[in-house]
Write an enzyme that holds these catalytic residues in place. Structure first.
Site, short mmCIF file in Angstrom:
data_model
loop_
_atom_site.label_atom_id
_atom_site.label_comp_id
_atom_site.label_asym_id
_atom_site.label_seq_id
_atom_site.Cartn_x
_atom_site.Cartn_y
_atom_site.Cartn_z
N GLU A 190 -0.88 7.42 -29.07
CA GLU A 190 -1.36 8.13 -27.88
C GLU A 190 -1.75 9.57 -28.19
O GLU A 190 -2.75 10.07 -27.66
CB GLU A 190 -0.29 8.10 -26.79
CG GLU A 190 -0.73 8.77 -25.50
CD GLU A 190 0.40 8.94 -24.49
OE1 GLU A 190 1.51 8.43 -24.73
OE2 GLU A 190 0.16 9.62 -23.47
N GLU A 219 -3.81 9.29 -16.86
CA GLU A 219 -3.40 8.20 -17.76
C GLU A 219 -4.62 7.29 -17.83
O GLU A 219 -4.94 6.59 -16.88
CB GLU A 219 -2.18 7.44 -17.19
CG GLU A 219 -0.91 8.26 -17.08
CD GLU A 219 -0.13 8.37 -18.39
OE1 GLU A 219 -0.65 7.96 -19.45
OE2 GLU A 219 1.01 8.87 -18.36
ZN LIG Z 1 1.72 10.47 -22.57
#
Ligand SMILES: [Zn+2]
Length: 257
Positions: free
Chosen positions: A90, A221
């Protein structure tokens, strides 16, 4: 005596270099104007905040240190973030997308700052990230992440804002920013989350960076990294450009540019 003093003055720069305190080279470039001056000149400052960092996994104690969460409690300084099942991290995704967003915004005359300058360091802590945006008196700040959802078939993006609001910037202005980011991402083919929030919006109390922001702030996100279909988009540079374009569209819409 005068000659000795002259000789010492000549030696001084060499001594400073030897001590590791290199004197600043002479420069004719004008200093960068202060953020307020730039904003007054019509150049908005945007702080991008790519989540996590590449060195976090190797600095467990440092990132576990607690910092204020903005609601009277504490949170860890930072976390390692998630990754796809094939190991694409990520932090790398967020850093790459932020760079792509920055490129688009810079071309449109925005003064873009980042909470971290590379993907190999540790932190900064979440409170420091918010302070970067506050100190820059940014027009807005956007944190960029990708999620690890409960189930592999969970999919889609969501945009978080601080709720309940703790400051005027967290009411209308942050919600307007979040809605523009939702529209931007949808406009580039992403779909709202099937597992969090409603219509891509996710107001929540527990994100310290959003709680501590005193400028319009939202956290994106982009997708569920554990979903194989979304992972194939995330790991493709063209896919990351699509998320970046959606985020940039939302930011530019908010700035009225
Ligand atoms: Zn994160």
């Amino acid at each position: 005596m005068a000659m000795i003093r002259h000789a010492v003055l000549l030696l001084l720069p060499a001594l400073l270099v030897a001590c590791g305190t290199t004197p600043a080279p002479p420069t004719t470039a004008a200093p960068s104007p202060a953020p307020r001056a730039r904003a007054a000149a019509g150049v908005p400052v945007v702080v991008l905040d790519p989540g996590h960092n590449g060195g976090n996994a190797g600095a467990a104690d440092e990132i576990a240190r607690v910092v204020p969460d903005g609601r009277g409690g504490t949170k860890p300084c930072n976390t390692t973030g998630t990754e796809t099942v094939t190991g694409y991290a990520e932090h790398a995704f967020a850093f790459d997308v932020a760079r792509r967003v920055a490129r688009v915004l810079t071309e449109r005359g925005v003064d873009v700052r980042s909470t971290r300058s590379d993907d190999a360091g540790v932190g900064p802590c979440v409170d420091r990230r918010a302070a970067t945006a506050n100190d820059a008196r940014a027009a807005l700040t956007v944190s960029i992440h990708a999620d690890s959802a409960p189930a592999a078939d969970d999919r889609g993006f969501h945009v978080a804002v601080a709720d309940p609001a703790l400051a005027p910037s967290q009411r209308g202005p942050s919600l307007d920013l979040a809605r523009a980011l939702v529209a931007g991402l949808e406009g580039r083919g992403s779909t709202p989350s099937t597992y969090r929030g409603e219509g891509g919006l996710d107001p929540r109390p527990d994100l310290a960076g959003l709680n501590l922001a005193r400028v319009p702030a939202a956290l994106v996100e982009c997708a569920n990294m554990r979903n194989p279909g979304e992972a194939s988009v995330l790991t493709d540079p063209a896919g990351r450009q699509r998320y970046a374009d959606g985020i940039a569209d939302g930011i530019l819409r908010t700035l009225g540019r």
